[in-house]
Scaffold this motif. Sequence first.
Motif, PDB file in Angstrom:
ATOM      1  N   THR A 110      -7.294  10.976   6.549  1.00  0.00           N
ATOM      2  CA  THR A 110      -7.051  10.651   5.144  1.00  0.00           C
ATOM      3  C   THR A 110      -5.915   9.643   5.004  1.00  0.00           C
ATOM      4  OG1 THR A 110      -5.442  12.444   4.874  1.00  0.00           O
ATOM      5  CG2 THR A 110      -7.775  12.965   4.477  1.00  0.00           C
ATOM      6  N   ASN A 111      -5.810   9.056   3.825  1.00  0.00           N
ATOM      7  CA  ASN A 111      -4.715   8.127   3.545  1.00  0.00           C
ATOM      8  C   ASN A 111      -3.361   8.818   3.666  1.00  0.00           C
ATOM      9  OD1 ASN A 111      -6.379   5.962   3.131  1.00  0.00           O
ATOM     10  ND2 ASN A 111      -6.350   6.081   0.900  1.00  0.00           N
ATOM     11  N   GLN A 112      -3.280  10.076   3.200  1.00  0.00           N
ATOM     12  CA  GLN A 112      -2.016  10.798   3.263  1.00  0.00           C
ATOM     13  C   GLN A 112      -1.590  11.020   4.709  1.00  0.00           C
ATOM     14  OE1 GLN A 112       0.125  11.495   0.711  1.00  0.00           O
ATOM     15  NE2 GLN A 112       1.430  11.930   2.479  1.00  0.00           N
ATOM     16  N   ARG A 113      -2.547  11.315   5.555  1.00  0.00           N
ATOM     17  CA  ARG A 113      -2.209  11.516   6.965  1.00  0.00           C
ATOM     18  C   ARG A 113      -1.764  10.205   7.609  1.00  0.00           C
ATOM     19  NH1 ARG A 113      -5.987  13.926  11.822  1.00  0.00           N
ATOM     20  NH2 ARG A 113      -4.368  13.831  13.436  1.00  0.00           N
ATOM     21  N   ALA A 118       2.618   6.754   9.768  1.00  0.00           N
ATOM     22  CA  ALA A 118       3.456   5.546   9.719  1.00  0.00           C
ATOM     23  C   ALA A 118       4.932   5.910   9.556  1.00  0.00           C
ATOM     24  CB  ALA A 118       2.997   4.636   8.580  1.00  0.00           C
ATOM     25  N   ASN A 119       5.209   6.882   8.693  1.00  0.00           N
ATOM     26  CA  ASN A 119       6.599   7.310   8.484  1.00  0.00           C
ATOM     27  C   ASN A 119       7.196   7.919   9.754  1.00  0.00           C
ATOM     28  OD1 ASN A 119       6.582   6.459   5.816  1.00  0.00           O
ATOM     29  ND2 ASN A 119       5.966   8.454   5.024  1.00  0.00           N
ATOM     30  N   ALA A 120       6.376   8.666  10.488  1.00  0.00           N
ATOM     31  CA  ALA A 120       6.851   9.266  11.743  1.00  0.00           C
ATOM     32  C   ALA A 120       7.160   8.191  12.775  1.00  0.00           C
ATOM     33  CB  ALA A 120       5.801  10.237  12.277  1.00  0.00           C
ATOM     34  N   LEU A 121       6.339   7.155  12.806  1.00  0.00           N
ATOM     35  CA  LEU A 121       6.588   6.052  13.735  1.00  0.00           C
ATOM     36  C   LEU A 121       7.902   5.340  13.407  1.00  0.00           C
ATOM     37  CD1 LEU A 121       3.026   4.463  13.991  1.00  0.00           C
ATOM     38  CD2 LEU A 121       4.187   5.799  15.747  1.00  0.00           C
ATOM     39  N   LEU A 122       8.170   5.186  12.129  1.00  0.00           N
ATOM     40  CA  LEU A 122       9.394   4.498  11.704  1.00  0.00           C
ATOM     41  C   LEU A 122      10.645   5.308  12.026  1.00  0.00           C
ATOM     42  CD1 LEU A 122       8.198   3.176   8.230  1.00  0.00           C
ATOM     43  CD2 LEU A 122       8.791   1.749  10.201  1.00  0.00           C
ATOM     44  N   GLY A 159     -12.520   7.597   6.246  1.00  0.00           N
ATOM     45  CA  GLY A 159     -11.794   8.271   5.167  1.00  0.00           C
ATOM     46  C   GLY A 159     -10.438   7.683   4.854  1.00  0.00           C
ATOM     47  N   PHE A 160     -10.079   6.529   5.434  1.00  0.00           N
ATOM     48  CA  PHE A 160      -8.739   5.983   5.225  1.00  0.00           C
ATOM     49  C   PHE A 160      -8.786   4.475   5.007  1.00  0.00           C
ATOM     50  CE2 PHE A 160      -9.627   5.508   9.717  1.00  0.00           C
ATOM     51  CZ  PHE A 160      -9.153   4.248  10.008  1.00  0.00           C
ATOM     52  N   SER A 161      -7.709   3.952   4.426  1.00  0.00           N
ATOM     53  CA  SER A 161      -7.516   2.510   4.282  1.00  0.00           C
ATOM     54  C   SER A 161      -6.047   2.206   4.525  1.00  0.00           C
ATOM     55  CB  SER A 161      -7.916   2.039   2.881  1.00  0.00           C
ATOM     56  OG  SER A 161      -7.595   0.664   2.725  1.00  0.00           O
ATOM     57  N   PRO A 162      -5.704   1.396   5.545  1.00  0.00           N
ATOM     58  CA  PRO A 162      -4.305   1.113   5.869  1.00  0.00           C
ATOM     59  C   PRO A 162      -3.527   0.439   4.744  1.00  0.00           C
ATOM     60  CG  PRO A 162      -5.717   0.563   7.725  1.00  0.00           C
ATOM     61  CD  PRO A 162      -6.624   0.842   6.555  1.00  0.00           C
ATOM     62  N   GLU A 163      -4.225  -0.018   3.709  1.00  0.00           N
ATOM     63  CA  GLU A 163      -3.520  -0.618   2.569  1.00  0.00           C
ATOM     64  C   GLU A 163      -2.633   0.391   1.858  1.00  0.00           C
ATOM     65  OE1 GLU A 163      -6.470  -2.304   0.058  1.00  0.00           O
ATOM     66  OE2 GLU A 163      -6.948  -3.964   1.415  1.00  0.00           O
ATOM     67  N   CYS A 164      -2.876   1.674   2.118  1.00  0.00           N
ATOM     68  CA  CYS A 164      -2.065   2.716   1.482  1.00  0.00           C
ATOM     69  C   CYS A 164      -0.648   2.764   2.049  1.00  0.00           C
ATOM     70  CB  CYS A 164      -2.720   4.087   1.645  1.00  0.00           C
ATOM     71  SG  CYS A 164      -2.763   4.690   3.360  1.00  0.00           S
ATOM     72  N   VAL A 165      -0.434   2.128   3.206  1.00  0.00           N
ATOM     73  CA  VAL A 165       0.877   2.152   3.868  1.00  0.00           C
ATOM     74  C   VAL A 165       1.680   0.928   3.433  1.00  0.00           C
ATOM     75  CG1 VAL A 165       2.097   2.120   6.075  1.00  0.00           C
ATOM     76  CG2 VAL A 165      -0.058   3.392   5.850  1.00  0.00           C
ATOM     77  N   ASN A 166       2.797   1.170   2.766  1.00  0.00           N
ATOM     78  CA  ASN A 166       3.672   0.078   2.323  1.00  0.00           C
ATOM     79  C   ASN A 166       4.866  -0.031   3.259  1.00  0.00           C
ATOM     80  OD1 ASN A 166       2.157  -0.593  -0.029  1.00  0.00           O
ATOM     81  ND2 ASN A 166       2.982   1.236  -1.025  1.00  0.00           N
ATOM     82  N   LEU A 167       5.001  -1.172   3.887  1.00  0.00           N
ATOM     83  CA  LEU A 167       6.087  -1.384   4.840  1.00  0.00           C
ATOM     84  C   LEU A 167       6.993  -2.509   4.351  1.00  0.00           C
ATOM     85  CD1 LEU A 167       3.964  -1.231   8.103  1.00  0.00           C
ATOM     86  CD2 LEU A 167       5.602   0.486   7.334  1.00  0.00           C
ATOM     87  N   LYS A 168       8.268  -2.252   4.370  1.00  0.00           N
ATOM     88  CA  LYS A 168       9.247  -3.258   3.989  1.00  0.00           C
ATOM     89  C   LYS A 168       9.768  -3.910   5.262  1.00  0.00           C
ATOM     90  CE  LYS A 168      13.510  -4.018   1.395  1.00  0.00           C
ATOM     91  NZ  LYS A 168      14.612  -3.377   0.629  1.00  0.00           N
ATOM     92  N   LYS A 169       9.313  -5.132   5.495  1.00  0.00           N
ATOM     93  CA  LYS A 169       9.736  -5.840   6.696  1.00  0.00           C
ATOM     94  C   LYS A 169      11.084  -6.515   6.458  1.00  0.00           C
ATOM     95  CE  LYS A 169       5.027  -6.845   8.221  1.00  0.00           C
ATOM     96  NZ  LYS A 169       4.083  -7.896   8.641  1.00  0.00           N
ATOM     97  N   GLU A 170      11.999  -6.229   7.355  1.00  0.00           N
ATOM     98  CA  GLU A 170      13.317  -6.843   7.259  1.00  0.00           C
ATOM     99  C   GLU A 170      13.371  -8.075   8.145  1.00  0.00           C
ATOM    100  OE1 GLU A 170      16.266  -4.000   8.202  1.00  0.00           O
ATOM    101  OE2 GLU A 170      15.777  -2.658   6.527  1.00  0.00           O
ATOM    102  N   GLN A 171      13.910  -9.157   7.588  1.00  0.00           N
ATOM    103  CA  GLN A 171      14.058 -10.385   8.344  1.00  0.00           C
ATOM    104  C   GLN A 171      15.191 -10.221   9.350  1.00  0.00           C
ATOM    105  OE1 GLN A 171      12.202 -13.324   8.083  1.00  0.00           O
ATOM    106  NE2 GLN A 171      13.330 -13.934   9.902  1.00  0.00           N
ATOM    107  N   GLY A 172      14.855 -10.339  10.624  1.00  0.00           N
ATOM    108  CA  GLY A 172      15.882 -10.209  11.651  1.00  0.00           C
ATOM    109  C   GLY A 172      16.822 -11.406  11.648  1.00  0.00           C
TER     110      GLY A 172
END
Length: 374
Positions: A110-113, A118-122, A159-172
């Motif tokens: 699911t999208n929630q999973r 993604a949050n666990a990876l971060l 059952g999922f779409s990665p568009e549900c994951v919002n990532l804030k990319k920081e410029q190194g």
Amino acid sequence: MSRTGENIYKRRDGRWEGRYIRTRIGGKAKYVSVYGRSYREVKKKLEDAKTKQEKCNTKAEKAGKMADIGNSWLSEAALFLKKSSINKYEDILRCYILPEFGENELSEITNQRLISFANALLTNGGARKQGLTATTVAEIMSAMNGIRIYALRKEYEVGFSPECVNLKKEQGDIRVFSLEEEEKLLDYLQKNMDLPALGILLCLYTGIRVGELCALKWDDINLLEKKMSVSKSMQRLRINAVSGSKTEVKILEPKSACSVRTIPLPDTIIELLEEFHTPGAFLLTGKSSRFVEPRTMQNRFKKAILSCGIQDANFHATRHTFATRCIELGFDVKTLSEILGHASVTITMNRYVHPSMAHKREHMNRFSNLFAVR
């Protein structure tokens, strides 16, 4: 007698019977019956049974585990991706996606999973549980999306779409040598001139990548016409997809078609190139059968800047510095973009052009002079 096309009969015992095909074996239909006291009751039961059967058939045809579909996606993608990209996606599958979702049906994810993943990876992803960067997680989500698109194209249930994951990319932080640092490095290279030093100098004057430098041969340089052709790049790639071990150096086409280019050489470096010129050999070794790989060149570069007393930087700083100096000297962005081998000027402006404080101050003073107090 049955109603036309419905396969519903009234039996001799007064009940109604409806029949439908559950499966076919060897081309022969196998029927199942439902019963009721009235035609209407049997028709409803028959419609419900057929609907349930269609759903079961659909699920059987479209169900698929992530491990199977993910590997099939990568096998297909390998037909048009570069080897370096294949290695990257193999690592993403092996290290992140399959350990988490390998035994799951795509319809169960699911999208929630996916958001939780993604949050666990971060927060604690990676071999040392140090947490992955947003850029790395974005690459993992890109692979998930590739698998999703492949699965949908093959008519699997997803059952999922990665568009549900919002990532804030920081410029190194982008490392650009100051004028003082660059002068120190140039002076050191000229006083300790050998083929690796010449290679670093060439990068400072042309902005080529370290992989392109390592693959460069003297035959790629036309001293008479003062130009250099860039058509290859050297990389160390993994050759064992299962364990992630065993690597070897490969000389391949550059990262994109735009990276194949011809660069005019400045007069200041032509004399040095003429001194070391060895036809048929690699530029960094002077030998046709021996090369210097990018990792080794990175180490030699770090030793050089350490000897100059310059703050730590990786080899790519030569490319950032070259691009920044070009802008400060008034290069038009289109010309610079083609010299760097970019697909568009947007990449050049956003990634490589970093005006120094001195350059900003110069422009501000020019602006100020327009309205000088009289």
